[in-house]
Design an enzyme around this catalytic site. Structure first.
Site, PDB file in Angstrom:
ATOM      1  N   ALA A 101      14.772 -12.171   5.114  1.00  0.00           N
ATOM      2  CA  ALA A 101      13.629 -12.767   5.802  1.00  0.00           C
ATOM      3  C   ALA A 101      12.386 -11.892   5.708  1.00  0.00           C
ATOM      4  O   ALA A 101      11.358 -12.201   6.289  1.00  0.00           O
ATOM      5  CB  ALA A 101      13.979 -13.018   7.265  1.00  0.00           C
ATOM      6  N   GLY A 102      12.486 -10.777   4.995  1.00  0.00           N
ATOM      7  CA  GLY A 102      11.344  -9.877   4.920  1.00  0.00           C
ATOM      8  C   GLY A 102      11.215  -9.015   6.165  1.00  0.00           C
ATOM      9  O   GLY A 102      10.143  -8.477   6.460  1.00  0.00           O
ATOM     10  N   SER A 159      13.282  -6.388   6.723  1.00  0.00           N
ATOM     11  CA  SER A 159      13.893  -5.095   6.403  1.00  0.00           C
ATOM     12  C   SER A 159      15.291  -4.925   6.958  1.00  0.00           C
ATOM     13  O   SER A 159      15.624  -3.879   7.521  1.00  0.00           O
ATOM     14  CB  SER A 159      13.007  -3.939   6.879  1.00  0.00           C
ATOM     15  N   SER A 160      16.110  -5.945   6.767  1.00  0.00           N
ATOM     16  CA  SER A 160      17.520  -5.787   7.152  1.00  0.00           C
ATOM     17  C   SER A 160      18.139  -4.656   6.346  1.00  0.00           C
ATOM     18  O   SER A 160      19.013  -3.940   6.841  1.00  0.00           O
ATOM     19  CB  SER A 160      18.281  -7.095   6.928  1.00  0.00           C
ATOM     20  N   ASP A 171       9.385   0.738   5.221  1.00  0.00           N
ATOM     21  CA  ASP A 171      10.402   0.083   6.048  1.00  0.00           C
ATOM     22  C   ASP A 171      11.255   1.122   6.773  1.00  0.00           C
ATOM     23  O   ASP A 171      11.541   1.004   7.962  1.00  0.00           O
ATOM     24  CB  ASP A 171      11.301  -0.807   5.185  1.00  0.00           C
ATOM     25  N   THR A 193       0.828  -1.203   0.000  1.00  0.00           N
ATOM     26  CA  THR A 193       0.000   0.000   0.000  1.00  0.00           C
ATOM     27  C   THR A 193       0.867   1.259   0.000  1.00  0.00           C
ATOM     28  O   THR A 193       0.411   2.313  -0.420  1.00  0.00           O
ATOM     29  CB  THR A 193      -0.896   0.021   1.258  1.00  0.00           C
ATOM     30  N   ASP A 194       2.111   1.143   0.475  1.00  0.00           N
ATOM     31  CA  ASP A 194       2.910   2.375   0.663  1.00  0.00           C
ATOM     32  C   ASP A 194       3.172   3.097  -0.665  1.00  0.00           C
ATOM     33  O   ASP A 194       2.997   4.313  -0.762  1.00  0.00           O
ATOM     34  CB  ASP A 194       4.199   2.124   1.464  1.00  0.00           C
ATOM     35  N   TYR A 251       8.026  -7.941  -7.414  1.00  0.00           N
ATOM     36  CA  TYR A 251       7.636  -6.714  -6.702  1.00  0.00           C
ATOM     37  C   TYR A 251       7.372  -5.595  -7.704  1.00  0.00           C
ATOM     38  O   TYR A 251       6.345  -4.909  -7.648  1.00  0.00           O
ATOM     39  CB  TYR A 251       8.751  -6.324  -5.729  1.00  0.00           C
TER      40      TYR A 251
HETATM   41  C1  GLA Z   1       8.858  -4.159   0.939  1.00  0.00           C
HETATM   42  C2  GLA Z   1       9.100  -2.700   0.554  1.00  0.00           C
HETATM   43  C3  GLA Z   1       8.084  -1.786   1.225  1.00  0.00           C
HETATM   44  C4  GLA Z   1       6.669  -2.264   1.006  1.00  0.00           C
HETATM   45  C5  GLA Z   1       6.554  -3.757   1.307  1.00  0.00           C
HETATM   46  C6  GLA Z   1       5.205  -4.304   0.948  1.00  0.00           C
HETATM   47  O1  GLA Z   1       9.116  -4.341   2.294  1.00  0.00           O
HETATM   48  O2  GLA Z   1      10.397  -2.316   0.907  1.00  0.00           O
HETATM   49  O3  GLA Z   1       8.254  -0.476   0.752  1.00  0.00           O
HETATM   50  O4  GLA Z   1       6.239  -1.974  -0.294  1.00  0.00           O
HETATM   51  O5  GLA Z   1       7.542  -4.526   0.639  1.00  0.00           O
HETATM   52  O6  GLA Z   1       4.232  -3.788   1.770  1.00  0.00           O
END
Ligand code: GLA
Length: 390
Positions: free
Chosen positions: A131-132, A134-135, A180, A37-38, A232
């Site tokens: 790992a998702g 946000s390292s 993130d 959504t960002d 993505y």
């Molecule tokens: C990643 C991107 C974020 C966001 C998410 C999905 O973490 O870095 O900006 O778009 O995916 O919500």
């Protein structure tokens, strides 16, 4: 944390032969709800976690930038005079990309770019990579905070978040949004950060998990994802196409009442992408409203619905993420969903404290039965954002 500080200090000394001038850290994040959504100017509701990346830094007398990371061998060295965003690659593109973006920001604000000093930077981290969680944002935000102070730029945290995103978009080549970096810079203990990615207004919202006897488990599927890859970016393109076809600047301008027109106008795939974003924005607002009125034990249905939307409409889940979510739900989680950009990475499960161990063990068993690699399962709590450590 003391362990990470100690390791960070020692690592800096081992690479650069002296004690660091200072230590800064920034956390990874999980997103509670509001996915993809960002970059659609929508709402997201992430929280900073206790796993952090540390940067130990010292100012140099010349214009050299040297960076080292305890996760990779070797020191990467460039000159501040030749910082070319197209020439930065690999892990060093994150810290050096931030240095480039900060020097651009200094230039735009009329600052003395030629006066910026060189720097030695050494990175160490507890945030698992890939790992998702946000390292990459943790690296960007720790470095941004350190440079902001050492260069005396006086930039605010929202500006630092934009700098981190610019580094990621322009230097790393991942077309990601602002979530993130915002979570990593603005996180607060026991609070989620409600982000309005259109106005860029943020609000800390009390989660109240501990008081309600609840906790968040991360289920890292250890399947990798990279947002510099195709999935993505193609989702982002679909959203932009959907917005264009609907005659709006971004999908934020649309709400549930626009869905029938979208269904009539868009091809079925684009429609499903758009429906995810519209419904997800609503779920973020519903989650925050429910937290306030009924408390955290009542938000599970929104988390579960978010996962279904990502699985079926946005199509960014994987078999491992689906199993993590469904097994946690069957084992009694209050709610569960994949978190982050998707195509691998981690899921989160909101669980009662008394159920946490049973859920973790049961999910691991389900992975074993399915023939998947063992997931890494650990609790996280909402924690403080980026800060100077010493
Ligand atoms: C990643 C991107 C974020 C966001 C998410 C999905 O973490 O870095 O900006 O778009 O995916 O919500």
């Amino acid at each position: 944390m003391t362990d990470l500080l100690q390791r960070g200090r020692e690592y800096f000394s081992s690479q650069f032969g002296a004690a660091p001038g200072g230590l800064w850290s920034a956390p990874g994040r999980v997103n509670l709800i509001g996915e993809h959504t960002d970059y659609n100017d929508g709402f997201a509701f992430p929280l900073a976690i206790e796993k952090r990346t540390l940067v130990a830094a010292s100012v140099r007398a010349d214009r050299r930038l040297r960076v080292a990371s305890s996760s990779f061998p070797g020191v990467v060295e460039v000159s501040l005079d030749g910082l070319d965003p197209d020439a930065l690659h690999g892990w060093a593109a994150y810290p050096l990309g931030v240095a480039w973006a900060m020097s651009e920001a200094a230039r735009e604000s009329g600052g003395p770019v030629d006066g910026l000093a060189g720097m030695d930077l050494a990175l160490s981290s507890d945030v698992p990579a890939g790992a998702g969680l946000s390292s990459s944002a943790a690296v960007e935000c720790a470095v941004a905070l350190a440079l902001n102070e050492l260069w005396g730029l006086g930039l605010g945290r929202q500006q630092l978040a934009r700098i981190g995103r610019l580094a990621e978009n322009r230097v790393v080549g991942a077309p990601t949004g602002i979530m993130d970096q915002s979570a990593s810079l603005l996180g607060e203990p026991d609070h989620g950060i409600l982000l309005d990615c259109q106005s860029l207004q943020t609000e800390s919202i009390a989660l109240g998990f501990a008081g309600a006897g609840l906790g968040l488990l991360v289920i890292d599927t250890r399947t990798s994802h990279s947002h510099a890859d195709g999935g993505y970016a193609s989702r982002r393109r679909s959203c932009e196409e959907g917005a264009r076809a609907m005659g709006v600047g971004s999908l934020r301008a649309l709400g549930p009442a626009d869905l029938p027109r979208a269904a009539a106008l868009l091809d079925t795939q684009t429609f499903r992408r758009v429906r995810h974003v519209i419904s997800e924005n609503q779920r973020v607002l519903d989650t925050v409203a429910t937290l306030r009125t009924r408390g955290p034990a009542a938000i599970g249905p929104f988390l579960n619905a978010s996962h279904v939307s990502m699985r079926d409409d946005f199509e960014i889940s994987t078999a491992e993420l689906d199993l993590a979510v469904s097994s946690a739900q069957v084992l009694g989680a209050v709610g569960a969903r994949m978190t982050g950009g998707g195509f691998g990475g981690a899921a989160i499960a909101l669980v009662r404290d008394s159920d946490a161990r049973r859920v973790a063990e049961g999910v691991a068993q389900a992975f074993d039965r399915a023939g998947f690699a063992a997931p890494r399962i650990f609790p996280v709590t909402a924690s403080e954002g980026a800060r100077r450590e010493s």
